[in-house]
Design a protein around this motif. Structure first.
Motif, PDB file in Angstrom:
ATOM      1  N   LYS A 163      -1.129   0.034   6.435  1.00 55.52           N
ATOM      2  CA  LYS A 163      -1.437  -1.229   5.380  1.00 55.52           C
ATOM      3  C   LYS A 163      -2.091  -0.376   4.104  1.00 55.52           C
ATOM      4  N   ARG A 164      -3.028   0.740   4.265  1.00 55.04           N
ATOM      5  CA  ARG A 164      -3.697   1.387   3.203  1.00 55.04           C
ATOM      6  C   ARG A 164      -2.552   2.169   2.738  1.00 55.04           C
ATOM      7  N   GLN A 165      -1.571   2.585   3.229  1.00 58.64           N
ATOM      8  CA  GLN A 165      -0.755   3.433   2.682  1.00 58.64           C
ATOM      9  C   GLN A 165       0.268   2.460   1.910  1.00 58.64           C
ATOM     10  N   TYR A 166       0.617   1.202   2.235  1.00 60.33           N
ATOM     11  CA  TYR A 166       1.516   0.409   1.620  1.00 60.33           C
ATOM     12  C   TYR A 166       0.823  -0.344   0.471  1.00 60.33           C
ATOM     13  N   LEU A 167      -0.404  -0.382   0.381  1.00 68.56           N
ATOM     14  CA  LEU A 167      -1.130  -1.157  -0.655  1.00 68.56           C
ATOM     15  C   LEU A 167      -1.283  -0.096  -1.697  1.00 68.56           C
ATOM     16  N   ALA A 168      -1.470   1.251  -1.207  1.00 71.85           N
ATOM     17  CA  ALA A 168      -1.487   2.433  -2.405  1.00 71.85           C
ATOM     18  C   ALA A 168      -0.302   2.558  -3.028  1.00 71.85           C
ATOM     19  N   LEU A 169       0.986   2.381  -2.388  1.00 72.23           N
ATOM     20  CA  LEU A 169       2.241   2.425  -3.134  1.00 72.23           C
ATOM     21  C   LEU A 169       2.245   1.324  -3.830  1.00 72.23           C
ATOM     22  N   LYS A 170       2.031   0.228  -3.338  1.00 75.02           N
ATOM     23  CA  LYS A 170       2.062  -1.290  -4.331  1.00 75.02           C
ATOM     24  C   LYS A 170       1.389  -1.040  -5.771  1.00 75.02           C
ATOM     25  N   GLU A 171       0.332  -0.384  -5.397  1.00 82.44           N
ATOM     26  CA  GLU A 171      -0.796  -0.236  -6.554  1.00 82.44           C
ATOM     27  C   GLU A 171      -0.111   0.996  -7.470  1.00 82.44           C
ATOM     28  N   GLY A 172       0.831   1.412  -6.982  1.00 83.04           N
ATOM     29  CA  GLY A 172       1.338   2.819  -7.951  1.00 83.04           C
ATOM     30  C   GLY A 172       0.769   4.023  -7.516  1.00 83.04           C
ATOM     31  N   GLY A 173      -0.178   4.030  -6.448  1.00 82.74           N
ATOM     32  CA  GLY A 173      -0.658   5.342  -6.077  1.00 82.74           C
ATOM     33  C   GLY A 173      -0.063   5.899  -5.246  1.00 82.74           C
ATOM     34  N   VAL A 174      -0.692   6.892  -4.456  1.00 80.35           N
ATOM     35  CA  VAL A 174      -0.157   7.968  -3.501  1.00 80.35           C
ATOM     36  C   VAL A 174       0.811   8.995  -4.011  1.00 80.35           C
TER      37      VAL A 174
END
Length: 168
Positions: free
Chosen positions: A157-168
Motif C-alpha cells: 500500500k505504501r508503494q501504491y500510494l507513492a506511485l499514486k502521488e507521483g513518487g517512487v
C-alpha cells in the motif's frame, strides 16, 4: 449510509457468508483473466509474458526507476527480473543507464519502441477498465478501489500510494 450498515445495498457487508466471499474470490480470478487476456495476446507473439508487461508498466510509470526499486515493486527475485530486463534491453525496449551519483545503480527507461509497446498493452487494459467502470458507475468504482486498497499489505500500500502521488 455506509456500505457496512444494514440496508446499504440490501445486506450488511459486516456479516458476509463464506459463500458470498467465495463468489467475490472467484469474481477476482475471472476478472483478472479478462484484465490480462488482451495484453497476453499482444505479448504472446513476441514471446513475452506478464512479467515483461509489469516491468514495462512500472518503468513507464516511473522513468529512471532503479533495478532495486523495480525489484521491490514487483516482488520477484533478482534472477527473474534480470532475465526479463535482459530480454527487454536486448530487444531495444528498455534502456539501462548507470547512475550519476551511484555507479552501481542502473536506471531504467523505456525506449521509443518500449513506450509504443507499453501504450498498446495499457490501451487494451484501459479500454476494458473504462467499460467496466462505466457499467458499474462512480460509487462502485470508488468502492472497488477501497476494497483493493484494503486488501494490500502495508508495504504494498505504501508503494501504491507513492506511485499514486507521483513518487517512487
Amino acid at each position: 449510509m455506509r456500505m457496512s450498515e444494514p440496508g446499504a445495498g440490501g445486506e450488511s457487508l459486516l456479516f458476509l457468508t463464506d459463500e458470498q466471499l467465495r463468489k467475490g474470490i472467484e469474481a477476482m480470478f475471472f476478472a483478472y483473466r479478462g484484465f490480462t487476456a488482451d495484453p497476453d495476446r499482444i505479448l504472446d507473439g513476441m514471446h513475452y509474458g506478464r512479467a515483461h508487461h509489469r516491468a514495462l508498466h512500472f518503468i513507464h510509470r516511473s522513468p529512471g526507476t532503479t533495478v532495486n526499486n523495480l525489484l521491490n515493486i514487483l516482488g520477484v527475485t533478482k534472477q527473474s527480473l534480470n532475465r526479463v530486463l535482459r530480454g527487454l534491453i536486448e530487444d531495444g525496449l528498455v534502456d539501462s543507464r548507470v547512475g550519476k551519483e551511484d555507479k552501481r545503480e542502473r536506471h531504467l527507461f523505456l525506449t521509443e519502441r518500449g513506450a509504443e509497446l507499453e501504450r498498446a498493452l495499457s490501451d487494451a487494459q484501459r479500454a476494458r477498465m473504462r467499460a467496466a467502470y462505466r457499467a458499474a458507475g462512480p460509487a462502485a468504482v470508488q468502492g472497488f478501489r477501497q476494497v483493493l486498497e484494503a486488501m494490500m499489505d502495508p508495504e504494498m500500500k505504501r508503494q501504491y500510494l507513492a506511485l499514486k502521488e507521483g513518487g517512487v
